[in-house]
Design an enzyme around this catalytic site. Structure first.
Site, short mmCIF file in Angstrom:
data_model
loop_
_atom_site.label_atom_id
_atom_site.label_comp_id
_atom_site.label_asym_id
_atom_site.label_seq_id
_atom_site.Cartn_x
_atom_site.Cartn_y
_atom_site.Cartn_z
N LYS A 95 -33.13 -11.56 63.41
CA LYS A 95 -34.06 -10.63 62.76
C LYS A 95 -34.96 -9.92 63.78
O LYS A 95 -35.31 -8.76 63.59
CB LYS A 95 -34.90 -11.37 61.71
CG LYS A 95 -34.09 -11.86 60.50
CD LYS A 95 -33.49 -10.73 59.69
CE LYS A 95 -32.83 -11.22 58.41
NZ LYS A 95 -32.18 -10.14 57.65
N TYR A 148 -31.61 -17.23 62.61
CA TYR A 148 -32.17 -16.19 61.74
C TYR A 148 -33.29 -15.44 62.47
O TYR A 148 -33.32 -14.21 62.50
CB TYR A 148 -32.70 -16.87 60.48
CG TYR A 148 -33.15 -15.97 59.36
CD1 TYR A 148 -32.22 -15.35 58.52
CD2 TYR A 148 -34.51 -15.76 59.10
CE1 TYR A 148 -32.64 -14.55 57.47
CE2 TYR A 148 -34.93 -14.96 58.05
CZ TYR A 148 -33.99 -14.36 57.23
OH TYR A 148 -34.41 -13.56 56.18
N1 NAP Z 1 -35.62 -13.59 50.09
C1 NAP Z 1 -36.52 -13.48 51.04
O1 NAP Z 1 -37.59 -14.08 50.97
C2 NAP Z 1 -36.25 -12.63 52.24
C3 NAP Z 1 -37.29 -12.42 53.13
C4 NAP Z 1 -37.08 -11.63 54.25
C5 NAP Z 1 -35.86 -11.04 54.45
N2 NAP Z 1 -34.85 -11.26 53.58
C6 NAP Z 1 -33.56 -10.62 53.86
O2 NAP Z 1 -33.15 -9.88 52.73
C7 NAP Z 1 -31.73 -9.83 52.70
C8 NAP Z 1 -31.26 -10.29 51.32
O3 NAP Z 1 -31.64 -11.64 51.14
P1 NAP Z 1 -31.68 -12.37 49.74
O4 NAP Z 1 -32.92 -13.16 49.73
O5 NAP Z 1 -31.41 -11.44 48.64
O6 NAP Z 1 -30.48 -13.42 49.94
P2 NAP Z 1 -29.29 -13.86 48.97
O7 NAP Z 1 -29.74 -13.94 47.57
O8 NAP Z 1 -28.70 -15.07 49.61
O9 NAP Z 1 -28.27 -12.64 49.10
C9 NAP Z 1 -27.61 -12.38 50.31
C10 NAP Z 1 -26.62 -11.25 50.09
O10 NAP Z 1 -25.92 -11.02 51.33
C11 NAP Z 1 -24.52 -11.00 51.07
N3 NAP Z 1 -23.79 -11.44 52.25
C12 NAP Z 1 -23.97 -12.58 52.98
N4 NAP Z 1 -23.07 -12.64 53.98
C13 NAP Z 1 -22.30 -11.53 53.89
C14 NAP Z 1 -21.20 -11.03 54.61
N5 NAP Z 1 -20.69 -11.68 55.66
N6 NAP Z 1 -20.66 -9.86 54.24
C15 NAP Z 1 -21.15 -9.18 53.18
N7 NAP Z 1 -22.20 -9.59 52.45
C16 NAP Z 1 -22.75 -10.77 52.79
C17 NAP Z 1 -24.36 -11.94 49.87
O11 NAP Z 1 -23.19 -11.66 49.15
P3 NAP Z 1 -21.82 -12.50 49.28
O12 NAP Z 1 -22.20 -13.93 49.59
O13 NAP Z 1 -21.16 -12.31 47.98
O14 NAP Z 1 -21.07 -11.82 50.39
C18 NAP Z 1 -25.58 -11.59 49.05
O15 NAP Z 1 -25.34 -10.43 48.28
C19 NAP Z 1 -31.24 -10.71 53.84
O16 NAP Z 1 -30.96 -9.92 54.97
C20 NAP Z 1 -32.44 -11.59 54.13
O17 NAP Z 1 -32.46 -12.08 55.44
C21 NAP Z 1 -35.01 -12.04 52.47
#
Ligand code: NAP
Length: 254
Positions: free
Chosen positions: A162, A158
């Site tokens: 990133k 990750y």
């Molecule tokens: N939450 C945090 O604290 C945080 C902090 C920094 C950055 N981020 C970033 O924000 C983004 C969203 O994270 P989140 O926290 O909302 O995570 P999440 O709840 O796990 O959601 C991840 C999303 O990505 C989709 N996804 C995963 N693999 C995929 C693929 N191969 N093709 C298409 N879609 C895919 C999932 O949908 P499906 O599984 O249905 O495909 C889901 O909609 C990510 O890039 C994460 O690294 C999150």
């Protein structure tokens, strides 16, 4: 001034729209006037996002897509351009994480993280980018992380991806100007399915509360303003930038 951040008549392709941050982003962009094309693998969840938007009078459609399937990305981008005439904004939000020490990590696991968190974004930015360059308009927003600034044990794939996404964003800016901008958002910790393990970790919670000036976890809504800034005409003179939205986490030692 509201017009500055308006997404009226914009067609947005947003990956990872099924849940978590992506779902809130979809609702935000639609509320600002965009037609949101909600991409991801779990169609049922995407339908839930689309329903939530249309119930409020917004416009959205489901786009079944695995961003690691290059042929599917090409096909979906072509279909969208045929059906909607354009893609004004690409939000590369989809992402995954695994937790394992480097010495115990099979190469395939590391590769999977890089494929989903960096290569998928590259392929989408290339395919959509060609179209944006030809149209002389576009906004690309890559969702990176504070893990593009810091390292942390057990999440090497990750962290590497990133960091790479921030570099890719700079290169997109270098190659896609003057009419297409590319920026990234580096969110701090926001409660979603991605970090359930940390939400349940008492030590981590204490550390996070101490290290953030906000003394709390982030909320999906904390990203709404930064997203609209970079996705709308308000951010026209910003490109190659990574906007850190972390409540002070990466600027405060303790
Ligand atoms: N939450 C945090 O604290 C945080 C902090 C920094 C950055 N981020 C970033 O924000 C983004 C969203 O994270 P989140 O926290 O909302 O995570 P999440 O709840 O796990 O959601 C991840 C999303 O990505 C989709 N996804 C995963 N693999 C995929 C693929 N191969 N093709 C298409 N879609 C895919 C999932 O949908 P499906 O599984 O249905 O495909 C889901 O909609 C990510 O890039 C994460 O690294 C999150």
């Amino acid at each position: 001034m509201a017009d500055l951040f308006s997404m009226k008549n914009r067609v947005v392709l947003l990956t990872g729209a099924s849940r978590g941050l992506g779902r809130d982003m979809a609702l935000t962009l639609a509320a600002a006037g965009a037609t949101v094309l909600c991409a991801g693998r779990t169609v049922k969840e995407l339908e839930g996002t689309v329903r939530a938007i249309t119930r409020k009078g917004g416009k959205a459609h489901v786009v079944p897509l695995d961003i690691t399937d290059e042929a599917a990305v090409r096909e979906q981008v072509a279909t969208i351009i045929h059906q909607h005439r354009r893609i004004d904004v690409l939000v590369n939000n989809a992402g995954i994480i695994y937790r394992e020490a480097i010495v115990n990590t099979p190469t395939e696991l590391f590769r999977k993280a890089v494929e989903t968190d960096l290569i998928g974004q590259f392929v989408l930015a290339r395919e959509v980018g060609r179209h944006m360059l030809a149209r002389k308009y576009g906004r690309i927003v890559n969702i990176s992380s504070v893990m593009a600034i810091l390292g942390r044990a057990s999440v090497a794939g990750y962290v590497a991806a990133k960091h790479g996404l921030v570099g890719l964003t700079k290169n997109l800016a270098a190659e896609y100007g003057p009419h297409v901008t590319a920026n990234a958002i580096a969110p701090g910790y926001i409660r979603t399915k991605l970090n359930v393990a940390l939400q349940e970790n008492k030590e981590f919670n204490t550390m996070l509360e101490q290290r953030t000036a906000a003394h709390r976890w982030g909320k999906p809504e904390d990203l709404r303003g930064p997203l609209l800034l970079l996705a709308s005409d308000a951010g026209a003179y910003m490109t190659g930038h990574t906007l850190v939205v972390d409540g002070g986490l990466t600027t405060i030692l303790a």
